[in-house]
Design an enzyme around this catalytic site. Structure first.
Site, PDB file in Angstrom:
ATOM      1  N   ASP A  97       0.848  -1.198   0.000  1.00 57.95           N
ATOM      2  CA  ASP A  97       0.000   0.000   0.000  1.00 57.95           C
ATOM      3  C   ASP A  97       0.885   1.250   0.000  1.00 57.95           C
ATOM      4  O   ASP A  97       2.119   1.159  -0.094  1.00 57.95           O
ATOM      5  CB  ASP A  97      -1.022  -0.039   1.145  1.00 57.95           C
ATOM      6  CG  ASP A  97      -0.414   0.178   2.516  1.00 57.95           C
ATOM      7  OD1 ASP A  97       0.828   0.306   2.623  1.00 57.95           O
ATOM      8  OD2 ASP A  97      -1.180   0.222   3.501  1.00 57.95           O
ATOM      9  N   HIS A 152       4.698 -32.041   8.817  1.00 59.19           N
ATOM     10  CA  HIS A 152       4.195 -30.689   8.541  1.00 59.19           C
ATOM     11  C   HIS A 152       3.185 -30.687   7.395  1.00 59.19           C
ATOM     12  O   HIS A 152       2.272 -29.872   7.369  1.00 59.19           O
ATOM     13  CB  HIS A 152       5.356 -29.747   8.236  1.00 59.19           C
ATOM     14  CG  HIS A 152       6.354 -29.686   9.343  1.00 59.19           C
ATOM     15  ND1 HIS A 152       6.028 -29.232  10.601  1.00 59.19           N
ATOM     16  CD2 HIS A 152       7.660 -30.070   9.401  1.00 59.19           C
ATOM     17  CE1 HIS A 152       7.094 -29.317  11.385  1.00 59.19           C
ATOM     18  NE2 HIS A 152       8.094 -29.834  10.678  1.00 59.19           N
ATOM     19  N   THR A 212       1.811  -2.484   8.818  1.00 57.80           N
ATOM     20  CA  THR A 212       2.183  -3.539   9.769  1.00 57.80           C
ATOM     21  C   THR A 212       2.414  -4.900   9.102  1.00 57.80           C
ATOM     22  O   THR A 212       2.939  -5.810   9.737  1.00 57.80           O
ATOM     23  CB  THR A 212       1.046  -3.750  10.787  1.00 57.80           C
ATOM     24  OG1 THR A 212      -0.141  -4.078  10.048  1.00 57.80           O
ATOM     25  CG2 THR A 212       0.808  -2.511  11.628  1.00 57.80           C
ATOM     26  N   GLY A 249      -2.853  -6.186   7.677  1.00 52.03           N
ATOM     27  CA  GLY A 249      -4.031  -6.055   6.818  1.00 52.03           C
ATOM     28  C   GLY A 249      -3.841  -6.722   5.466  1.00 52.03           C
ATOM     29  O   GLY A 249      -4.707  -7.473   4.992  1.00 52.03           O
TER      30      GLY A 249
HETATM   31  C1  RB5 Z   1      -2.673   2.249   6.510  1.00 52.51           C
HETATM   32  O1  RB5 Z   1      -2.869   3.376   7.297  1.00 52.51           O
HETATM   33  C2  RB5 Z   1      -2.492   1.024   7.386  1.00 52.51           C
HETATM   34  O2  RB5 Z   1      -3.691   0.722   8.029  1.00 52.51           O
HETATM   35  C3  RB5 Z   1      -1.990  -0.135   6.580  1.00 52.51           C
HETATM   36  O3  RB5 Z   1      -0.781   0.189   5.981  1.00 52.51           O
HETATM   37  C4  RB5 Z   1      -1.725  -1.424   7.349  1.00 52.51           C
HETATM   38  O4  RB5 Z   1      -0.904  -1.204   8.444  1.00 52.51           O
HETATM   39  C5  RB5 Z   1      -2.889  -2.246   7.670  1.00 52.51           C
HETATM   40  O5  RB5 Z   1      -2.807  -3.344   8.222  1.00 52.51           O
END
Ligand code: RB5
Length: 148
Positions: A8, A133, A67, A70
């Protein structure tokens, strides 16, 4: 080896550095974007990379958002995807050896570029160990099939 990459807006800069690193190391990189810092929605890129992996257009995928969470959640909704968020090399290696992950995810807000490179190296160089596994991975696939 061909690797799909997706991210993203938060991870755009890190993605560029990783594409350069992978290319320098002889990998063929298929970039699914996003390719700007303009705000966007990570599920779009998680799904694109996941499809490239399950359709065997590439051998592996790398996903990056703030992170890694998402974008990996989105990818894991595609049947056959095993995406893991890793913030250190040990988990990345074990995620391949034991869980046969086909997508590696991490967070541009969580780790730095040098840690990201170490994580990628461990993951790409690790081999799935099969055996006990495999049975567990088959169990995960069964859950997937039962819960459509
Ligand atoms: C974007 O603000 C943030 O939510 C995205 O990059 C990510 O961390 C989502 O899991």
């Amino acid at each position: 080896m061909k690797i799909a990459i997706g991210n993203d807006h938060v991870a755009y800069k890190m993605k560029q550095e990783i594409v350069e690193y992978l290319t320098q190391n002889g990998y063929d990189v298929l970039n699914f974007g996003t390719d700007s810092t303009e705000r966007c929605d990570y599920p779009v890129y998680g799904e694109k990379v996941a499809h490239a992996v399950v359709n065997k257009q590439v051998s592996a995928g790398i996903l990056i958002c703030g992170t890694g969470i998402g974008i990996s959640l989105a990818a894991n909704k595609v049947k056959g995807i095993r995406a893991a968020v890793c913030s250190e090399p040990y988990s990345a290696k074990l995620s391949k050896q034991h869980n046969n992950t086909n997508i590696l995810a991490f967070g541009a807000r969580v780790i730095g570029i040098e840690t990201a490179k170490m994580i990628i190296d461990e993951w790409l160089n690790a081999k799935f160990e099969g055996g006990r596994h495999q049975k567990r991975i088959d169990m995960i696939s069964e859950i997937e099939s039962k819960n459509l």
